[in-house]
Write a protein that holds these residues in place. Structure first.
Motif, PDB file in Angstrom:
ATOM      1  N   PRO A  10       0.818  -1.226   0.000  1.00 33.55           N
ATOM      2  CA  PRO A  10       0.000   0.000   0.000  1.00 33.55           C
ATOM      3  C   PRO A  10       0.849   1.274   0.000  1.00 33.55           C
ATOM      4  O   PRO A  10       0.499   2.249  -0.664  1.00 33.55           O
ATOM      5  N   VAL A  11       1.961   1.251   0.731  1.00 30.96           N
ATOM      6  CA  VAL A  11       2.842   2.423   0.734  1.00 30.96           C
ATOM      7  C   VAL A  11       3.438   2.634  -0.654  1.00 30.96           C
ATOM      8  O   VAL A  11       3.540   3.758  -1.138  1.00 30.96           O
ATOM      9  N   GLY A  12       3.815   1.552  -1.302  1.00 29.51           N
ATOM     10  CA  GLY A  12       4.372   1.646  -2.651  1.00 29.51           C
ATOM     11  C   GLY A  12       3.368   2.171  -3.664  1.00 29.51           C
ATOM     12  O   GLY A  12       3.701   2.988  -4.523  1.00 29.51           O
ATOM     13  N   ILE A  13       2.133   1.729  -3.569  1.00 30.92           N
ATOM     14  CA  ILE A  13       1.093   2.207  -4.489  1.00 30.92           C
ATOM     15  C   ILE A  13       0.834   3.695  -4.279  1.00 30.92           C
ATOM     16  O   ILE A  13       0.743   4.470  -5.239  1.00 30.92           O
ATOM     17  N   LEU A  14       0.735   4.109  -3.011  1.00 25.69           N
ATOM     18  CA  LEU A  14       0.540   5.535  -2.733  1.00 25.69           C
ATOM     19  C   LEU A  14       1.734   6.355  -3.196  1.00 25.69           C
ATOM     20  O   LEU A  14       1.578   7.444  -3.751  1.00 25.69           O
ATOM     21  N   GLY A  15       2.940   5.835  -2.974  1.00 27.83           N
ATOM     22  CA  GLY A  15       4.140   6.527  -3.439  1.00 27.83           C
ATOM     23  C   GLY A  15       4.182   6.627  -4.952  1.00 27.83           C
ATOM     24  O   GLY A  15       4.566   7.663  -5.508  1.00 27.83           O
ATOM     25  N   LEU A  16       3.795   5.561  -5.622  1.00 25.89           N
ATOM     26  CA  LEU A  16       3.769   5.571  -7.079  1.00 25.89           C
ATOM     27  C   LEU A  16       2.752   6.581  -7.604  1.00 25.89           C
ATOM     28  O   LEU A  16       3.043   7.336  -8.543  1.00 25.89           O
ATOM     29  N   LEU A  17       1.583   6.622  -7.005  1.00 23.66           N
ATOM     30  CA  LEU A  17       0.572   7.605  -7.424  1.00 23.66           C
ATOM     31  C   LEU A  17       1.061   9.037  -7.192  1.00 23.66           C
ATOM     32  O   LEU A  17       0.872   9.911  -8.041  1.00 23.66           O
ATOM     33  N   ALA A  18       1.694   9.270  -6.056  1.00 21.50           N
ATOM     34  CA  ALA A  18       2.221  10.606  -5.760  1.00 21.50           C
ATOM     35  C   ALA A  18       3.327  10.977  -6.747  1.00 21.50           C
ATOM     36  O   ALA A  18       3.355  12.095  -7.278  1.00 21.50           O
ATOM     37  N   ALA A  19       4.241  10.041  -7.003  1.00 21.50           N
ATOM     38  CA  ALA A  19       5.352  10.320  -7.915  1.00 21.50           C
ATOM     39  C   ALA A  19       4.848  10.581  -9.332  1.00 21.50           C
ATOM     40  O   ALA A  19       5.331  11.496 -10.014  1.00 21.50           O
ATOM     41  N   LEU A  20       3.884   9.797  -9.792  1.00 22.34           N
ATOM     42  CA  LEU A  20       3.343  10.003 -11.135  1.00 22.34           C
ATOM     43  C   LEU A  20       2.588  11.321 -11.234  1.00 22.34           C
ATOM     44  O   LEU A  20       2.640  11.989 -12.273  1.00 22.34           O
ATOM     45  N   SER A  21       1.907  11.703 -10.175  1.00 22.37           N
ATOM     46  CA  SER A  21       1.216  12.993 -10.179  1.00 22.37           C
ATOM     47  C   SER A  21       2.215  14.141 -10.276  1.00 22.37           C
ATOM     48  O   SER A  21       2.034  15.072 -11.070  1.00 22.37           O
TER      49      SER A  21
END
Length: 71
Positions: A10-21
């Motif tokens: 879950p931390v990785g998914i949130l980090g990925l979404l933040a980084a892509l944004s």
């Protein structure tokens, strides 16, 4: 094989979404003013290339999410 979920997914998914944004915002703010006057096909090629660049570090990141190791 792992049967229990880890905090990394879950931390990785949130980090990925933040980084892509952030990456998308950066592209929109910095690249668009440079190529905004170009022909549409040239812009599409640039945006397609930039849209694929974020995939380069993704493999190692997904490995970390699953195993906890970076490689």
């Amino acid at each position: 094989m792992r049967t229990e979920p880890t905090w990394r997914i879950p931390v990785g998914i949130l980090g990925l979404l933040a980084a892509l944004s952030l990456y998308g915002i950066a592209i929109a703010n910095f690249v668009h003013p440079l190529i905004g006057g170009w022909a549409g096909l040239a812009q599409a090629a640039i945006y397609a290339g930039l849209g694929l660049v974020w995939l380069l570090p993704l493999k190692r990141f997904l490995i970390w999410m699953e195993t906890g190791r970076w490689g």
